[in-house]
Enzyme design. Sequence first.
Site, short mmCIF file in Angstrom:
data_model
loop_
_atom_site.label_atom_id
_atom_site.label_comp_id
_atom_site.label_asym_id
_atom_site.label_seq_id
_atom_site.Cartn_x
_atom_site.Cartn_y
_atom_site.Cartn_z
CG MET A 226 -1.80 -1.30 1.13
SD MET A 226 -3.04 -1.46 2.61
CE MET A 226 -1.79 -1.41 3.95
N GLY A 227 1.99 1.25 -0.64
CA GLY A 227 2.68 2.33 -0.92
C GLY A 227 3.34 2.95 0.58
CG ASP A 229 -0.96 4.43 3.65
OD1 ASP A 229 -0.62 5.39 4.41
OD2 ASP A 229 -1.82 4.68 2.67
N GLY A 230 2.31 1.24 4.07
CA GLY A 230 2.86 0.10 4.35
C GLY A 230 2.35 -1.31 3.49
N GLY A 256 7.70 -1.97 -5.40
CA GLY A 256 7.13 -3.16 -5.16
C GLY A 256 7.98 -4.28 -5.65
CG ASP A 257 9.68 -4.24 -9.45
OD1 ASP A 257 8.57 -4.89 -9.52
OD2 ASP A 257 10.20 -3.40 -10.42
P1 ADP Z 1 4.03 -1.24 -6.06
O1 ADP Z 1 5.23 -0.75 -6.70
O2 ADP Z 1 3.95 -2.65 -6.40
O3 ADP Z 1 2.68 -0.66 -6.44
P2 ADP Z 1 4.08 -0.08 -3.45
O4 ADP Z 1 4.08 1.06 -4.36
O5 ADP Z 1 2.86 -0.53 -2.61
O6 ADP Z 1 4.19 -1.29 -4.56
O7 ADP Z 1 5.60 -0.16 -2.73
C1 ADP Z 1 5.86 -1.42 -1.86
C2 ADP Z 1 6.40 -1.09 -0.76
O8 ADP Z 1 7.64 -0.14 -0.75
C3 ADP Z 1 5.42 -0.52 0.25
O9 ADP Z 1 4.84 -1.34 1.01
C4 ADP Z 1 6.33 0.47 1.18
O10 ADP Z 1 6.91 -0.47 2.28
C5 ADP Z 1 7.53 0.72 0.17
N1 ADP Z 1 6.97 2.16 -0.49
C6 ADP Z 1 6.70 2.37 -1.34
N2 ADP Z 1 6.11 3.82 -1.85
C7 ADP Z 1 6.51 4.37 -0.42
C8 ADP Z 1 6.62 5.79 -0.12
N3 ADP Z 1 5.97 6.89 -0.64
N4 ADP Z 1 7.12 5.89 1.25
C9 ADP Z 1 7.50 5.04 2.06
N5 ADP Z 1 7.65 3.82 1.54
C10 ADP Z 1 7.16 3.41 0.39
#
Ligand code: ADP
Length: 320
Positions: A226-227, A229-230, A256-257
């Site tokens: 969730m970016g 939000d963990g 994400g990767d």
């Molecule tokens: P995806 O790239 O697959 O959409 P996410 O954006 O959810 O995946 O990112 C994966 C993980 O990276 C998150 O669960 C979080 O731990 C970290 N992360 C991603 N974006 C942020 C951010 N803006 N601030 C802090 N941690 C982040």
Amino acid sequence: MRTKLMLTIITFNPSIDRLYKLDTFEVGSVQRANFVNPTAGGKGLNVAKVVNKLGETPTCLGFLGGFNGSYIENEIEKIGLKNEFTKIDGETRICLNIIDKNGVSTEVLEKGPIVNEENIKKFEDKLEEVLKDTKVLVASGSLLAGLPKEYYSKVGKLCNDKGVKFILDTSGQSLELALDSNIYLIKPNQDELEYLAKSKINSKEDAINAARSLIDKGIENVCVSMGKDGMILLNKDNVYEVEIPTIDALNPVGSGDSSIAGFAYGVLKNYDLEECLKLANACGMSNALYMETGHIKLDDIEKFKNYIKINKHKNSKVNI
Ligand code: ADP
């Protein structure tokens, strides 16, 4: 019995990612780029780079062809990854990202080459061989034209037969059609989870319920990222809610990767689930700090792990 120690990563459709920085981007005019930065890309290669930074040499599989394929092979060797890609006649793709001075990005993504039955057979022979020593297999990104839509299901079943933990990070139909193959872990983000569960997600509870429906279909661990939000991870026994600190993120593309890389590395090293989740989130966070995709720093990881909190509770509804 043979000891399985390898982490293997499939990228079916890698690319040369070219980043152009321009002052302004105007359609229909000649543009001069201030900065060009070609890198070997594709989701699986991002995972491989991060695993490599964590200290493990991953074995990389997929298809590479033509001049662009040779360029990527060269990069893979420079980085120090183990190259087991299958050579094909088609040309590996180039993906362009044009960023203007205001940070507005325009992407042009090629589809990539088409593989034929002979290419697929060669890949499968290599995969069978590599799986004999593989403990964890990660497959990331889209399928390539020429591969059947349900191909990830075939890879999953092969992993199951050979006692390999299969982590699949893809989206849409290719993920949906693989749900029947006893996958160890999937990591949908919110959009991907909505597509799979066919329900809207507006809260953590919605995400947990949607993930639960995928556990019921036979996935061992569903990890919803969730970016900022963990993350939430669900299996049939427990729910793990991961809380992360706020950071000054610069570019979360590839986070994400990076989190898949952290998780897979933890599984390879027999970390427990909570440690895997801490490493996964710390890797995602570290990647978000830099412009480069699939880039982490070990100092960040050590620091962030101390600030990540995990709230574990029973997955009660499944146990009723
Ligand atoms: P995806 O790239 O697959 O959409 P996410 O954006 O959810 O995946 O990112 C994966 C993980 O990276 C998150 O669960 C979080 O731990 C970290 N992360 C991603 N974006 C942020 C951010 N803006 N601030 C802090 N941690 C982040």
